[in-house]
Design an enzyme around this catalytic site. Structure first.
Site, PDB file in Angstrom:
ATOM      1  N   ARG A  28       0.816  -1.219   0.000  1.00  0.00           N
ATOM      2  CA  ARG A  28       0.000   0.000   0.000  1.00  0.00           C
ATOM      3  C   ARG A  28       0.850   1.271   0.000  1.00  0.00           C
ATOM      4  O   ARG A  28       0.473   2.273   0.624  1.00  0.00           O
ATOM      5  CB  ARG A  28      -0.932   0.031   1.226  1.00  0.00           C
ATOM      6  N   ARG A  32      -3.337   6.846   1.164  1.00  0.00           N
ATOM      7  CA  ARG A  32      -3.818   8.053   1.856  1.00  0.00           C
ATOM      8  C   ARG A  32      -2.819   8.734   2.779  1.00  0.00           C
ATOM      9  O   ARG A  32      -3.047   9.872   3.184  1.00  0.00           O
ATOM     10  CB  ARG A  32      -5.078   7.700   2.657  1.00  0.00           C
ATOM     11  N   ARG A  41      -6.897  11.951  -5.517  1.00  0.00           N
ATOM     12  CA  ARG A  41      -8.208  11.342  -5.306  1.00  0.00           C
ATOM     13  C   ARG A  41      -9.313  12.387  -5.335  1.00  0.00           C
ATOM     14  O   ARG A  41     -10.399  12.156  -5.869  1.00  0.00           O
ATOM     15  CB  ARG A  41      -8.250  10.556  -3.996  1.00  0.00           C
ATOM     16  N   ASP A  78      -7.086  -2.394  -6.932  1.00  0.00           N
ATOM     17  CA  ASP A  78      -7.574  -3.022  -5.709  1.00  0.00           C
ATOM     18  C   ASP A  78      -7.869  -4.481  -5.984  1.00  0.00           C
ATOM     19  O   ASP A  78      -8.131  -4.857  -7.133  1.00  0.00           O
ATOM     20  CB  ASP A  78      -8.830  -2.325  -5.185  1.00  0.00           C
ATOM     21  N   TYR A 154     -14.937 -11.160   0.972  1.00  0.00           N
ATOM     22  CA  TYR A 154     -15.658  -9.931   0.623  1.00  0.00           C
ATOM     23  C   TYR A 154     -16.932 -10.226  -0.164  1.00  0.00           C
ATOM     24  O   TYR A 154     -17.944  -9.545  -0.018  1.00  0.00           O
ATOM     25  CB  TYR A 154     -14.754  -8.991  -0.174  1.00  0.00           C
TER      26      TYR A 154
END
Ligand code: CP3
Length: 366
Positions: A28, A32, A41, A78, A154
């Protein structure tokens, strides 16, 4: 078609070849914690706005490389793009995790599942090619996918979960349905990764982020077997160059002997694992990747440097013989970097990995 590679340290370490220092990249690494990522973003409107645009995906992939001398880039995308292409309706609400509009919870939903048309994921392959061009040979590009089991988590839960109750209900109550879904996921993931390789990915990684929530025996049956089903189908080389395959199972430390039999080149480890012991248990076939606790990055620079040295020393004497293969280590975190990480801490980490691991090789006092 692409510029020649200038820094092959990561690929060499994947193949158990000696390097002048220990290569480092971070799970990652584009995200962010970087203000420039948050600005991109905002421009793109959403996370999926970034991921579905090859231009934005390229911009964001390169952001951490502009700041730090990292030894690999990872595709900005992702793991949930595959179930999205299966028609489950992925969304990311701001401040929340991912959500699927139509989770897969019963026999009828499983019956509808298919390996998606890879054309629906064209934006990912276009991003791979665009990033590879923009890298211009600076460092290799890693492609990735979720493992069949982690995707199933998920797909059944419909979102992240604390207890995995719904997916485990299906696993124990209807193992036939779970096996059917995992087989489809495995074949979809294999096609997806092979298309990333064709598009320019120079290594591929499977994230089995939730393998470690399974009971012993269930892990082998419902996670490991389907990871192996993916690996068996992957291209070993592209245009004459070997494509290393990496498998990261969070919480997989208990099963290293069994994971050591996987058909892959690198095992990723979380921070619960002792690297020297892992080296013994995995044996002479695979490279190891990991495993600094991401929370170390909240400590002071001197403390970060000491923890980096401890991870490098825990792996032990680096392999230096250019004439033969041997035990190699790729430095990484034990899981993804936290969004709250100070960017300056990453600078300290990357510089410390390079400097300390060079000293270990030249025999200078550390
Ligand atoms: O490593 C990289 O820099 C490449 C990009 C990457 C992302 N997701 C971008 C992302 C990678 C390799 C992933 C993999 C991924 N996604 C995993 C496996 C790795 C792991 O952490 O275990 C998983 C489980 C996911 C699913 C996912 N995607 C969740 C749970 C979330 C929301 C929570 C979170 O941590 O942000 C995402 C969204 C996501 N994927 C973001 C990023 C940068 C944040 C989205 C945002 O901008 O708000």
């Amino acid at each position: 078609m692409f510029a020649p590679l200038q820094n092959d340290t990561f690929l060499r370490a994947c193949l158990r070849q000696a390097t002048d220092y220990t290569p480092v990249w971070l799970m990652r690494q584009a995200g962010r914690y970087l203000p420039e990522y948050r600005a991109s973003r905002a421009k793109a409107g959403s996370f999926m706005g970034l991921a579905t645009s090859p231009d934005y995906a390229t911009e964001v992939t390169l952001q951490p490389l502009e700041r730090y001398p990292l030894d690999a880039a990872i595709l900005f995308s992702d793991i949930l793009t595959v179930p999205d292409a299966m028609g489950l309706g992925l969304s990311f609400a701001l401040g929340e995790g991912p959500r699927f509009a139509t989770p897969v919870r019963d026999e009828a939903a499983v019956a509808k599942l298919e390996v998606p048309d890879m054309d629906k994921l064209r934006y990912v392959f276009d991003a791979v090619t665009s990033i590879r061009k923009a890298l211009n040979g600076r460092v290799p590009l890693i492609g990735f996918s979720g493992s069949p089991w982690t995707l199933a988590c998920y797909m059944v839960e419909g979102a992240g979960s604390d207890d995995y109750r719904l997916v485990k209900t299906m696993l124990y109550q209807r193992p036939d349905l779970m096996h059917k879904m995992l087989a489809i996921n495995a074949d979809a993931v294999a096609a997806y990764l092979n298309a990333q390789i064709e598009a320019g990915a120079q290594a591929v990684m499977l994230f089995d982020s939730w393998g470690g929530v399974l009971a012993d025996a269930a892990f082998q049956t419902f996670s490991l077997a389907y990871t192996q089903r993916v690996l068996k189908q992957l291209k070993r080389t592209h245009e004459g160059v070997t494509i290393p395959r990496l498998v990261f199972t969070k919480g997989g430390g208990l099963w290293l002997e069994q994971m050591a039999k996987l058909d892959c080149e690198v095992l990723g480890l979380d921070w619960t694992v002792n690297l020297a012991q892992a080296r013994e248990r995995v044996g002479a076939r695979m490279a190891l990747q990991g495993n600094l606790d991401p929370n170390v990055l909240f400590a002071n620079p001197a403390q970060i440097e000491a923890e980096v040295a401890a991870v490098l020393e825990s792996f032990g004497t680096p392999h230096t013989n250019l004439a033969s293969s041997g035990p190699t280590h790729i430095f990484n975190l034990g899981h993804g970097i936290s969004q709250h990480t100070p960017p300056e801490s990453v600078e300290v980490l990357v510089r410390a990995v390079h400097a300390y691991s060079r000293r270990m090789r030249t025999g200078m006092p550390h």
